[in-house]
Design an enzyme around this catalytic site. Structure first.
Site, mmCIF file in Angstrom:
data_model
loop_
_atom_site.group_PDB
_atom_site.id
_atom_site.type_symbol
_atom_site.label_atom_id
_atom_site.label_comp_id
_atom_site.label_asym_id
_atom_site.label_seq_id
_atom_site.Cartn_x
_atom_site.Cartn_y
_atom_site.Cartn_z
ATOM 1 N N ALA A 259 0.785 -1.237 0.000
ATOM 2 C CA ALA A 259 0.000 0.000 0.000
ATOM 3 C C ALA A 259 0.814 1.283 0.000
ATOM 4 C CB ALA A 259 -0.920 0.006 1.224
ATOM 5 N N ALA A 260 1.988 1.285 0.593
ATOM 6 C CA ALA A 260 2.741 2.534 0.725
ATOM 7 C C ALA A 260 3.145 3.059 -0.655
ATOM 8 C CB ALA A 260 3.989 2.289 1.575
ATOM 9 N N GLY A 262 0.591 5.291 -0.133
ATOM 10 C CA GLY A 262 -0.763 5.492 0.359
ATOM 11 C C GLY A 262 -1.734 6.244 -0.514
ATOM 12 N N CYS A 374 2.560 -0.308 -12.245
ATOM 13 C CA CYS A 374 2.872 0.904 -13.018
ATOM 14 C C CYS A 374 4.051 0.613 -13.937
ATOM 15 C CB CYS A 374 3.154 2.092 -12.093
ATOM 16 S SG CYS A 374 4.436 1.796 -10.852
#
Length: 441
Positions: A259-260, A262, A374
């Site tokens: 997740a970071a 965030g 990404c």
């Protein structure tokens, strides 16, 4: 400046160009990420004024974006690089002459001054070569294959093989442009905030600001004292799309894995989900917590290795933003092509397959999982679809390009989302992202 810097310190304050030279050397010479180099006190970046920081960042990123063209031009005048001559002094001087419209006497003189006065031979060589660049360089640049010159072989061959040469060229050219600042609003009228922030309202509902300036100083970034939280966070428009594939998640229990820092956690919270944010890195989770606190959002934050971690109960939805080579973000990180290679792609693709199996096991029957990266590399994206479909009960929920305000080519024939840096070129482009939504039947 620390004696660990690449260029000899001379009496007086560190010059902006000396700091830029150290930054580029930390990337190309020592394999450090540019963001890490900027934060490293040994680079001298933090000691500069705001104006000099902006100049240094522009000079360093231009040198990295245009490295291929710069080196191609320098090779016309310097076939053999003398031992002990720092290349970055020459590269920075050439970048100023070729791409930043610097006066020749200033660019040449400052590059020479990066060497200590006693280093007479290097100073003379830099002076001679850069004077030739000042006279003949623009004609050389005009003859260069810009897209090919600035793209390392490992990336170029991958993109040409998968996307075709025309699309590969479009991607490479998009990487030469500075990425705009994309803003996700917590609440409020987008039109009002667009006027306040001198930004454009995007079809997705976010904002895009083309101007510069420190993010922290813009209206709405700092949280007010009433505890309501700041009004927005920074997130590329392409990065906002994967969470939208989950559908309506208001009131649902959602896991944000890896997740970071965030951005997607904030987005999921804004959509009304009960979010559990999981990441292996405590320092990165510290930043996530700071961002959530600033915004006034809440999430259950856990430090864990995704492959070994077992939640107390299954989730209604899972967002797996898997670790990847991040080649879709080269517009924002021009150092990246020189820090990664094909071996990283293979290692990360294997890790991604292990993570998708672990994430799938956390999902309730009937729930949805989005896998996203990404990355522009098919090994981490399109080639992973067969592994995703091998998960028990997995069925693709096709993306809807119209609902996402994207061109039809942004959705693959399998129903996955694929954005490219060259999309929305008239608006400033977007990051390269791959995302696919699966339902667990």
């Amino acid at each position: 400046m620390s004696d660990a810097s690449a260029f000899p310190t001379v009496p007086g304050p560190a010059s902006a160009r000396r700091v830029a030279a150290n930054l580029v050397d930390m990337v190309l010479g020592k394999g450090r990420a540019l963001d890490d180099a900027l934060a490293d006190p040994r680079s001298g970046f933090r000691d500069l004024s705001d104006r000099d920081r902006a100049f240094v960042r522009r000079l360093a990123t231009t040198t990295l974006r245009r490295r291929g063209q710069i080196d191609g031009c320098l090779r016309k005048f310097l076939t053999l690089w003398p031992k002990g001559l720092p290349r970055e002094a020459m590269r920075l001087g050439a970048a100023e002459l070729l791409f930043l419209d610097a006066p020749a006497h200033a660019a040449v003189g400052e590059a020479v001054n990066l060497m200590h006065p006693e280093q007479k031979k290097p100073r003379g060589l830099i002076n001679a070569v850069l004077r030739k660049v000042a006279i003949e360089g623009q004609a050389i640049v005009a003859e260069q294959d810009v897209a090919r010159a600035n793209t390392p072989d490992w990336l170029w061959q991958s993109w040409v093989n998968f996307y075709g040469e025309d699309v590969a060229r479009d991607i490479a050219m998009a990487h030469l442009q500075e990425a705009p600042l994309d803003i996700s609003l917590k609440d409020g009228d987008p039109a009002d905030w667009a006027e306040t922030l001198q930004a454009e309202v995007l079809p997705t509902g976010g904002l895009r600001r083309m101007g510069g300036g420190a993010v922290e100083s813009l209206p709405g970034f700092t949280a007010p004292e009433d505890g309501s939280g700041s009004a927005w966070w920074v997130q590329d428009v392409a990065a906002t799309l994967p969470a939208k594939l989950l559908g309506d998640i208001a009131g649902k229990r959602v896991a944000d894995l890896c997740a970071a820092p965030g951005g997607k956690t904030a987005q999921l919270a804004a959509l009304g989900a009960s979010v559990m944010a999981v990441d292996r890195s405590d320092p990165r989770l510290k930043r996530l917590k700071e961002n959530l606190k600033r915004l006034g959002f809440k999430a259950d934050v856990r430090t864990a290795e995704i492959e070994q971690w077992q939640p107390e109960e299954s989730f209604d939805a899972v967002l797996l933003d898997a670790p990847c080579t991040a080649t879709g973000t080269i517009r924002r990180h021009p150092d990246l092509p020189y820090l990664k290679d094909e071996t990283d792609v293979a290692k990360l693709a294997e890790l991604q397959r292990r993570l998708m199996v672990a994430a799938w096991a956390m999902l309730k029957p009937g729930g949805r999982m989005v896998y996203c990266v990404c990355s522009l590399q098919p090994e981490e994206a399109e080639y992973q679809i067969r592994h995703l479909l091998a998960l028990p009960g997995a069925e693709i929920i096709p993306a809807d390009a119209g609902r996402l305000h994207l061109p039809s080519e942004a959705v693959t024939h399998e129903g996955a989302l694929r954005t490219l840096p060259s999309m929305w070129s008239g608006r400033g482009g977007m990051d390269g992202f791959f995302a696919i939504c699966l339902q667990k039947n």
